[in-house]
Structures are given as C-alpha cells and as structure tokens.
Design an enzyme around this catalytic site. Structure first.
Site, PDB file in Angstrom:
ATOM      1  N   ASP A  21      34.968  78.710  44.346  1.00 52.24           N
ATOM      2  CA  ASP A  21      33.598  78.295  44.856  1.00 52.24           C
ATOM      3  C   ASP A  21      32.615  78.406  43.572  1.00 52.24           C
ATOM      4  O   ASP A  21      33.077  78.524  42.525  1.00 52.24           O
ATOM      5  CB  ASP A  21      33.052  79.086  46.126  1.00 52.24           C
ATOM      6  CG  ASP A  21      32.520  80.401  45.702  1.00 52.24           C
ATOM      7  OD1 ASP A  21      32.548  80.816  44.494  1.00 52.24           O
ATOM      8  OD2 ASP A  21      32.062  81.092  46.432  1.00 52.24           O
TER       9      ASP A  21
ATOM     10  N   ARG B 229      23.366  80.813  55.242  1.00 48.87           N
ATOM     11  CA  ARG B 229      22.885  81.321  53.983  1.00 48.87           C
ATOM     12  C   ARG B 229      22.022  79.817  53.470  1.00 48.87           C
ATOM     13  O   ARG B 229      22.830  78.969  53.276  1.00 48.87           O
ATOM     14  CB  ARG B 229      24.053  81.706  52.917  1.00 48.87           C
ATOM     15  CG  ARG B 229      23.386  81.917  51.628  1.00 48.87           C
ATOM     16  CD  ARG B 229      24.643  82.844  50.633  1.00 48.87           C
ATOM     17  NE  ARG B 229      25.923  81.879  50.646  1.00 48.87           N
ATOM     18  CZ  ARG B 229      26.591  82.539  49.655  1.00 48.87           C
ATOM     19  NH1 ARG B 229      26.441  83.449  48.904  1.00 48.87           N
ATOM     20  NH2 ARG B 229      27.711  81.617  49.561  1.00 48.87           N
TER      21      ARG B 229
END
Length: 531
Positions: A447, A167
């Site tokens: 996150d 990603r």
C-alpha cells in the site's frame, strides 16, 4: 436525516466535478455540514502543517526527536481514557482494506472482530473512489450492502459482521474537488464528515459508533484538533458528547514521543493506539533524511525485533495499558500464495510468528490485510489471550529512552533489495494512478506506506553518496535510472495493474528520487495526476 439548518452557515461551497451518481451523498445539507467543519478546522490545520515543516527543518539541521519537556506533567500524572464501548472491548483481529464494495462485504464476513474501512493508504483517492466508498459504507450501515460480480456471483453481508471503523485521510491531504469560500477542503474532513453526516445517527441507535481510526498524527495538538472536530460534529448532529470514538495510529516517529499526550488530548473518546509499523518505518526514514548515520538496510531486514521497532511497540503497550486504552499490533502484509504450497506454508509461518510475538508482548489485537489470514491470527490470539483484551498486562518492565527509540539497525544493502524497491515504488505508483490503492506484488500486499519505504530508501541510498552493495559495487543514479527504465518497460508490456500509467509513474518516481530534498509524501504530487 438532515442536519438542523439553524446550526449551519450558508456560504459558498462548490463541487468541481461531475456528481452524477453521487447526488444523494453530496446533498446541500451534507455540503453545508462539510463547510462548517472546514471553516472551524482549516486555520488550525494550516498552522499545524506549518509546525510540521518547521519541526522537520530542525531535524534536517541535526536536532533529534525527544520527549517534550513542556508536557512532562501529562506523562507523569494519573489519568485514564473514558470507558471503552462494548463493541470494541474485543479487537483481537482486525482486517483492513479499501472501501470497495466487494472488499467491504468480504471483510465484514471474514470472522475478524473489526473491519477498518480505509479511505487512506489502501485507497487511491479519486473523487469517484471516495464517493463510491461513502455509498458502500452507508449501504453497509443500513443493512443493504450487496454485490453481484460480472460472473453472476452474489455477495451480501451475513450474520454477526465485523465492527465497522473508518479511517479518513490524514491532515496533510487535500480534496481538490470541493472548495469552501474558495479554499480547498481537507480530504480528512470530507471522508470523516460525509460518513458521520450520513451514518452517525444509525450507528448510534445500534450502539455501534461511529468509530474512527486517525492516521499520520505527529503531535498532541493534531489529536486535539480531531477531538474538537468530532465535538463540533456531535453538536451539529445532535449526538451526545463523546459518542464518536477514535483509535490513533502511531505511525510517525515524532508521535512516539507524545503517546501519553495524544491519548490525553482525546481522552474523552480515545480507545487505543495502533502500531502502524510500515508508515512508522517510512517516518523514521523521512525524519532522518539528512542523517547519514541513521540509514536503514534492505526493507526486508527492518523487522519488528530490531531495537527501535521493538521498543516502540512495547512502549505503546505500556502507555496504552497505563491509560486504560488498547494497544493494537501491526499489519501482516503477507497474502496467500496459490499453486505453491511450500511458499505458502513459509508465508503463513511468518504471520504466526509475528502474531505470537505481538500477543506475548501484551498487544490487545492485530491487523491482517487478507480474509484468509483472519483465522491464522485468531488461532494465535485465542490460544494466548483467553480474555477479551490484555489491559491487565502493564509492561512495567519496559524502559524506553530516546536513544533506543531512534537507534538505527544494522544490516546490508543488497542489489536485490535495491531492485525490489524500484519495482515496488514504480508498480504501486502506476497502479495508484489508475485508481488502485493496494496492490499484490511478490506475495505481499503493498500500500502507500510500503511504497513510501521503498521510495525513501532509494532517495537516501542515492543522495548520501559513496554507499556500496554487499558485493562492493557502488550505488549510483546510473544504476537507478537503468533499473527504473527496465521495470517501466516490463510493466508497460504486461497486463499487471498500472500498465497504462507506467510511463507517468516512472517520470514521477525519477523526479522525486533525483530531487535534492526527499518529498514528504508520494501521494501529494501523485494526486495531481489522479483522475
């Protein structure tokens, strides 16, 4: 491996950082490749970011997101994506994490079907972090990834590792350490381009990629740009068209109204969509930052069974399976709790319930953030999904209209929820400024996405005024300032990640929260302070 020189344009490309230890990643050929990608994509990228700002301005003025009338034919016509490669036919459990060496080894060895190596939300994009990640992934692709801990323990990748999917950063994030013709290059192109340049041929020879996860897309045009960038990269690297495959995270509210269109734009290389639930909640908050009637309650109350999230996930399943693509479930943020069996049992029960909901709804796989959760999720999917995937589950019973997809959920704002948002936003930002992109806080792996939820909720609760807690006490800036100062002091006095940057994080969070307009991304101003 070098890119054929005749396909490259020799123009000024500069690296504004010490490249010691990374010279074999930032080779002249690799930099020239990045330059070619940049010159092709940058005008369109800037235009698409401008469209994002214009779209948000319309939402701020009261317009509500909806399905596009100009793309109705795409939604209603019959078509499917290209055949899915064999290594991606069974994705029942995927583990995600940053591109740190030990993490990569543990993730590849975890028993998960796929490891998503994350240059984005679980990584703090210091130049060293991003380039070290490229070295680590190149070593993994070439079968030479090893790690020796300070205690002398050796780690290496075992047999049958998880399938690697990468990603890159989203379209909005810059990489200030590289300029092309005086322009700052997109972080997305650096992450994608360096990985493709150094690994695409090896992965193609193994019939294992390269495969990518694409984050933060808001519209089909943004997906189309990725498609064209990948096609250009394939041409430059002498790979067959369609070699590169992509799974798109549906983690913005505008994108949920264009899922057919996004798959169509990537139909030669799309293999699925993913319910990026945490970023999706953040996007809901950001999209409706000016809409008092769409405030959300405490983060812990905004679960996947509330109508706007349940409908989003079911519509994603229906859309994907109609088009022959996989519908991936969302992240379980829980992590194992040591020295408290009762609390750990409760956390694992939440994971099982979440994964059971996903597999019974028709998802083809799910995400976990910790190796210890892989088997928990596998057990659920193995029991309820005996086939490699559930493309046969069409979910024709799903009828998702605009109003359900944007309906706010009921609930309350509590003092504990407010205080937790302050603590999570502060501690995560401080750790991020120290170079850490995922941080365990109160037995959850936080996150950038979850920190953004905390930040956005604080802004909304404070700026819409005259809101109260469940005990009827007012929610005001004095309370926020006191909570922020208290948590900053505690963090400074601790040995927790981010302790050294607590004051910087507190100042940044105060500025963003007091600002008249909710900032689009925490990571944009924070990036200016990242080493």
């Amino acid at each position: 491996m070098a890119v054929p020189s005749e396909k490259l344009v020799s123009r000024p490309i500069q690296v504004h950082a010490n490249t010691a230890g990374h010279a074999d990643v930032l080779t002249p050929e690799a930099l020239a490749f990045l330059g070619r990608l940049h010159r092709f994509a940058e005008p369109r990228r800037q235009q698409l970011l401008k469209v994002r700002r214009e779209r948000q301005a319309r939402y701020d003025a009261g317009v509500l997101p909806d399905f596009r009338p100009d793309t109705q034919a795409i939604r209603e016509s019959d078509w499917t994506v290209a055949p899915i490669p064999v290594p991606l036919l069974d994705r029942r459990v995927e583990i995600t994490g940053p591109v740190e060496r030990k993490m990569i080894i543990n993730a590849l060895n975890s028993g998960a079907k796929v490891f998503m190596a994350d240059f984005e939300d679980s990584s703090a994009p210091s130049f060293a972090n991003q380039l070290d990640g490229q070295i680590n992934l190149r070593d993994a692709v070439n079968g030479r990834l090893e790690y020796r801990s300070p205690e002398g323990k050796n780690y290496r990748v075992g047999a049958n590792p998880a399938q690697l999917v990468v990603r890159p950063r989203g379209w909005h994030l810059p990489e200030r350490h590289i300029t092309v013709d005086g322009e700052t290059i997109a972080g997305a192109l650096v992450d994608f381009g360096l990985f493709a340049f150094h690994n695409a041929h090896a992965l193609h020879a193994q019939d294992r990629g390269p495969y990518f996860y694409l984050p933060k897309l808001e519209a089909m045009e943004e997906a189309a740009l990725w498609n064209e960038v990948m096609a250009l990269a394939e041409d430059e690297l002498d790979l067959p068209y369609g070699t590169m495959k992509a799974t798109v995270l549906i983690e913005t509210l505008p994108a949920v109204f264009q899922m057919h269109e996004i798959l169509h734009a990537l139909r030669d290389r799309a293999v699925g969509l993913n319910c990026g639930r945490w970023d999706y909640i953040f996007s809901y908050l950001k999209t409706f930052r000016g809409h008092r009637d769409r405030l959300l309650p405490d983060r812990g109350q905004v679960v996947m069974t509330v109508p706007f999230l349940k409908t989003y996930s079911e519509l994603l399943i229906q859309t994907c399976h109609r088009r022959g693509a996989f519908a991936m479930g969302g992240m379980a943020a829980q992590i194992p709790i040591k020295n408290d069996d009762a609390a750990n049992d409760q956390a694992m029960a939440k994971v099982r319930a979440d994964k059971l909901r996903e597999v019974q709804a028709g998802h083809d796989g799910t995400w976990v953030a910790h190796p210890a959760l892989v088997q928990v999720a596998l057990d659920i999917f193995d029991q309820h999904m005996p086939t490699p995937n559930q493309l046969h589950v069409k979910r024709e019973d799903v009828h998702a209209d605009r109003d359900t997809l944007i309906a706010p959920c009921s609930g309350t704002i509590t003092r504990a929820g407010f205080d937790n948002n302050v603590e999570v936003a502060l501690r995560y930002t401080a750790a991020w400024l120290e170079g850490l992109g995922c941080v365990p806080i109160h037995n959850l792996m936080e996150d950038a996405a979850t920190a953004e939820i905390a930040r956005a909720q604080l802004w909304q609760w404070l700026h819409h005024g005259q809101l109260e807690f469940t005990d009827h006490a007012p929610i005001d800036f004095a309370l926020f300032d006191h909570a922020l100062a208290t948590h900053a002091h505690r963090l400074q006095e601790s040995t927790l990640p981010g302790a050294r940057r607590a004051a910087d994080a507190a100042q940044l969070l105060a500025e963003l929260t007091h600002a008249d307009e909710l900032g689009n991304f925490l990571t944009l101003p924070a990036y200016e302070q990242l080493a």
